[in-house]
Design an enzyme around this catalytic site. Sequence first.
Site, PDB file in Angstrom:
ATOM      1  N   ASN A  40      10.389  -3.672 -16.803  1.00 28.56           N
ATOM      2  CA  ASN A  40      10.308  -2.232 -16.632  1.00 28.56           C
ATOM      3  C   ASN A  40      11.349  -1.627 -17.683  1.00 28.56           C
ATOM      4  O   ASN A  40      11.825  -0.347 -17.662  1.00 28.56           O
ATOM      5  CB  ASN A  40      10.672  -1.450 -15.225  1.00 28.56           C
ATOM      6  CG  ASN A  40       9.725  -1.903 -14.043  1.00 28.56           C
ATOM      7  OD1 ASN A  40       8.673  -1.403 -14.096  1.00 28.56           O
ATOM      8  ND2 ASN A  40      10.215  -2.504 -13.312  1.00 28.56           N
ATOM      9  N   HIS A  68       4.380  -6.023 -14.137  1.00 29.20           N
ATOM     10  CA  HIS A  68       4.246  -5.233 -15.464  1.00 29.20           C
ATOM     11  C   HIS A  68       4.338  -6.021 -16.599  1.00 29.20           C
ATOM     12  O   HIS A  68       4.394  -5.577 -17.692  1.00 29.20           O
ATOM     13  CB  HIS A  68       5.049  -3.999 -15.374  1.00 29.20           C
ATOM     14  CG  HIS A  68       5.036  -3.068 -14.463  1.00 29.20           C
ATOM     15  ND1 HIS A  68       3.843  -2.172 -14.109  1.00 29.20           N
ATOM     16  CD2 HIS A  68       5.905  -2.319 -13.383  1.00 29.20           C
ATOM     17  CE1 HIS A  68       3.886  -1.638 -13.164  1.00 29.20           C
ATOM     18  NE2 HIS A  68       5.099  -1.672 -12.593  1.00 29.20           N
TER      19      HIS A  68
END
Length: 256
Positions: A40, A68
């Site tokens: 992130n 992610h």
Amino acid sequence: MNILCVGDVVGSSGCEFLRERLPALKKLKGIDLCIVNGENSADGNGITHNSATHLLDSGADVITTGNHSFRRKESFQMYDTWETLLRPANYPPAAPGKGFCVVDLGRVQVGVINLMGTMYLESLESPFEKLDRILREPNLPKICVLDFHAEATGEKRALGFYADGRLTAMFGTHTHVPTADECVLPKGTGYITDAGMTGTIDSVLGVKPEIIIRRYITKMPARFDLASGPCRMDCVIFTADEATGLCTGVERLSLT
Ligand code: FE2
């Protein structure tokens, strides 16, 4: 030896705070290797060339990721070419990059493994089976640390006990909330369910609270703008016995 594991660094504020705090902490605690979850680290999730470079320049030796990993297209090639940037090892083999690397510290080598949970996340290969396969690799270093990026506390604790005695340490990431269950498991593996977050304190996982509250109330999509304000760096230090490859101590820290 001392291995520092830092919870998910969120956005530019998290990156900047890491830069402020990490070098002094490494010096103070005599850190030999630093693993940082950076999935992130780019504003708006994912990891970019800029954010990854920032993490490395701040003192990270290995960057791990998670759900992610592939949020930013520009990162695809980085996973194939940067030796110490990992994505979960249980992604399909056709995905860019790898989920295991060995860092050579001269007198000792350290293996770093990245896996992702399958409860409430993408349905990947079983992290339990993938871990077994990695641990059967020839020439595996005696000291190996796992970042298990997962949502469910039960899945994380189960993998911790499954790995007990076979890994130096396992730390969880992804929830951005540190847990208070750091310990050395019965067979000698250092463990924590979640290392926590490096980012803005007054936030919901790094995002402005009002945005997340509105999303829960309306169920409408919204842009996740990052919160700003004072930050915290959550991390865990595992002390490893180089002779046995097992953990002799765990310390959890939250730096403000
Ligand atoms: Fe995540």
